[in-house]
Design an enzyme around this catalytic site. Structure first.
Site, PDB file in Angstrom:
ATOM      1  N   HIS A  57      -0.112   6.538   4.485  1.00 60.26           N
ATOM      2  CA  HIS A  57      -1.435   6.968   4.012  1.00 60.26           C
ATOM      3  C   HIS A  57      -1.422   7.187   2.503  1.00 60.26           C
ATOM      4  O   HIS A  57      -0.759   8.092   2.009  1.00 60.26           O
ATOM      5  CB  HIS A  57      -1.847   8.262   4.718  1.00 60.26           C
ATOM      6  CG  HIS A  57      -3.256   8.677   4.452  1.00 60.26           C
ATOM      7  ND1 HIS A  57      -4.340   7.960   4.935  1.00 60.26           N
ATOM      8  CD2 HIS A  57      -3.787   9.705   3.761  1.00 60.26           C
ATOM      9  CE1 HIS A  57      -5.465   8.544   4.543  1.00 60.26           C
ATOM     10  NE2 HIS A  57      -5.161   9.614   3.830  1.00 60.26           N
ATOM     11  N   GLN A  62      -5.782   7.924  -6.812  1.00 59.84           N
ATOM     12  CA  GLN A  62      -5.635   9.360  -7.064  1.00 59.84           C
ATOM     13  C   GLN A  62      -4.343   9.679  -7.820  1.00 59.84           C
ATOM     14  O   GLN A  62      -4.193  10.788  -8.349  1.00 59.84           O
ATOM     15  CB  GLN A  62      -5.717  10.136  -5.739  1.00 59.84           C
ATOM     16  CG  GLN A  62      -7.125  10.063  -5.139  1.00 59.84           C
ATOM     17  CD  GLN A  62      -7.254  10.753  -3.790  1.00 59.84           C
ATOM     18  OE1 GLN A  62      -6.377  11.494  -3.369  1.00 59.84           O
ATOM     19  NE2 GLN A  62      -8.363  10.506  -3.101  1.00 59.84           N
ATOM     20  N   HIS A 270      -3.605  13.554   9.136  1.00 61.21           N
ATOM     21  CA  HIS A 270      -3.593  15.017   9.039  1.00 61.21           C
ATOM     22  C   HIS A 270      -3.557  15.650  10.439  1.00 61.21           C
ATOM     23  O   HIS A 270      -2.554  16.184  10.828  1.00 61.21           O
ATOM     24  CB  HIS A 270      -4.757  15.579   8.214  1.00 61.21           C
ATOM     25  CG  HIS A 270      -4.854  15.001   6.849  1.00 61.21           C
ATOM     26  ND1 HIS A 270      -3.817  15.061   5.952  1.00 61.21           N
ATOM     27  CD2 HIS A 270      -5.859  14.295   6.235  1.00 61.21           C
ATOM     28  CE1 HIS A 270      -4.174  14.449   4.828  1.00 61.21           C
ATOM     29  NE2 HIS A 270      -5.398  13.963   4.979  1.00 61.21           N
ATOM     30  N   ASP A 321      -0.618  10.151   0.512  1.00 55.84           N
ATOM     31  CA  ASP A 321      -2.022  10.542   0.439  1.00 55.84           C
ATOM     32  C   ASP A 321      -2.568  10.625  -0.989  1.00 55.84           C
ATOM     33  O   ASP A 321      -2.882   9.616  -1.597  1.00 55.84           O
ATOM     34  CB  ASP A 321      -2.196  11.864   1.210  1.00 55.84           C
ATOM     35  CG  ASP A 321      -3.665  12.220   1.448  1.00 55.84           C
ATOM     36  OD1 ASP A 321      -4.547  11.461   1.017  1.00 55.84           O
ATOM     37  OD2 ASP A 321      -3.932  13.278   2.070  1.00 55.84           O
TER      38      ASP A 321
HETATM   39 ZN   LIG Z   1      -6.480  10.758   2.692  1.00 56.84          ZN
END
Ligand SMILES: [Zn+2]
Length: 453
Positions: A57, A62, A270, A321
């Protein structure tokens, strides 16, 4: 064409650590594994080999805001205040910027031992919210970053249509993410051509979350890529659980289990806030829990009940993530430490008495991560020739017994123990450094300076 074989004095196979392992490679895949072998002239000899780790993931862009959301705001900081900063950052990124940022993220992933990434890709449109001339322009940038760095790519185009449960219209900050089903089908068709340029790209699909899709849209999205992985963000935040309960009377994972066929193609990212019937449902259906311990800690999400879920045979993998820190061993370490802190106990996630915690974590994350990304993982005939060697001269590893090497790497040495990383049989990281690192960093720094100006 077969290249030279790679010889490991010890290597982690599915059945456990084996000695004198000789791996033959052809067309990027493992063609043969010999145990108790003898190195042949021309073989590349390394001390200790591991299968490459899937990173199930990632939101590559980001990486560009890593470390820039750590100043306390005027009120209670949470996932939701972090998300506001992320939306402001996202407003400026164009395809070339995405390529520059994703290439750094992927080079760092390879350096840390991740050999394939599941890119949960939702930044589709131009900054004004309109589609690019090619609606898959941003996906092409992701594919180009994967090609440049040689990381394996499982691309998960995200369907995003709403800002809350029961079809609330999207917010302005979400304009670059949004599609209807027809537009999304067009996008996925174009993304297939982007993946066609890669050696072993895999296409899946990602309904963003139950906040962002209706029940009807979820059913439609799940059929768009008939055999590919299906990933969804779920139950990351308590506020999300409460909103789901208010909307449907059910908790998010409960609702999903009751309304979708959640089987082995599914990865529940998650799944932090789950009750026992919910985590048992994930385990029994054969889906993978996509755990992202560093990001979940950074965002203050909470702790997944990993001890009980793993004891019940649940499958899991790890993901970086938000990419606030890209470090495969650190993800596994924090997963175990979270459970230690919660249960006031040690070696919580070891497979049983006498088992190495590091080896237990590593093997299960390779297995679950591979399943979630639609590839065969591990060192086995037919699997991609994606593997890692450890530097047994590292002070934390030099005196470790063979079956404690992963404990020493995960809990003591960290990524400094990683020596060489191969993708499809080709070394792309040597002495811990990606072969294009300097050029990728120079371009990344220029891009970030421009975006932050
Ligand atoms: Zn995510």
């Amino acid at each position: 064409m077969g290249g030279p074989s790679i010889f490991f004095r010890q290597a982690l196979l599915w059945e456990g650590w084996a000695r004198d392992v000789r791996i033959s490679v052809s067309d990027g895949c493992i063609t043969a594994i010999e145990r108790d072998a003898t190195a042949q002239p021309g073989d590349r000899v390394h001390a200790a080999g591991l299968p490459g780790m899937p990173n199930l993931h990632s939101h590559a862009f980001q990486r560009g805001m890593a470390g820039l959301a750590e100043r306390r705001g005027p009120s209670h900081d949470s996932f939701w205040s972090w998300r506001e900063i992320m939306y402001r950052f996202v407003d400026r990124i164009e395809p070339d910027d995405l390529l520059a940022i994703a290439a750094l993220a992927y080079a760092e992933m390879l350096e840390s031992g991740f050999t394939r990434v599941g890119e949960f890709h939702y930044l589709h449109h131009a900054p004004d919210g309109g589609p690019y001339a090619d609606p898959a322009e941003m996906a092409h940038a992701i594919a180009a970053a994967a090609a440049e760095t040689s990381i394996g790519l499982t691309l998960l185009p995200v369907f995003y249509a709403h800002s809350g449960f029961d079809g609330a219209p999207p917010a302005d900050g979400q304009r670059r993410f949004v599609n209807d089903i027809t537009g999304f089908e067009r996008l996925v068709a174009r993304i297939l051509t982007a993946l066609g340029t890669l050696d072993d790209g895999v296409l899946g699909v990602a309904p963003h979350s139950l906040r962002a899709v209706t029940a009807e849209e979820l059913r439609a999205v799940a059929t768009i890529v008939p055999d590919g992985p299906i990933h969804i963000h779920i139950a990351e935040q308590v506020a999300e659980v409460d909103a789901c309960l208010a909307w449907s009377g059910a908790r998010p994972v409960q609702w999903l289990l009751e309304n979708a066929e959640v089987g082995p193609r599914w990865c529940l990212v998650h799944a932090t806030h789950v009750t026992e019937p919910e985590w048992r449902g994930i385990a029994q259906g054969g889906a993978t829990a996509g755990l992202c311990p560093i990001t979940e800690a950074n965002l203050g999400d909470g702790l997944f009940p990993a001890r009980d879920y793993l004891a019940a045979g649940g499958s899991f993998g790890v993901g970086s993530d938000s990419n606030v820190e890209i470090d495969m061993f650190a993800e596994l370490r924090l997963l175990e430490y979270g459970q230690r802190l919660q249960h006031r106990s040690r070696n919580v996630l070891a497979e049983g008495g006498g088992h190495s915690t590091g080896t237990s974590l590593y093997r299960r994350a390779v297995s679950g991560g591979g399943a979630a990304l639609g590839v065969e993982g591990g060192l086995a005939g037919g699997a991609p020739a994606d593997f890692i060697s450890l530097d047994l001269n590292h002070p934390s590893l030099a005196a470790a017994p063979p079956d404690a090497i992963l404990d020493a790497a995960i809990f003591a040495a960290g990524r400094g123990a990683i020596d060489t990383v191969w993708r499809r049989g080709v070394p792309v990281v040597s002495a811990g450094r990606h072969r294009n690192y300097d050029a990728i960093v120079a371009r990344y720094v220029m891009t970030l300076k421009k975006l932050m100006a």
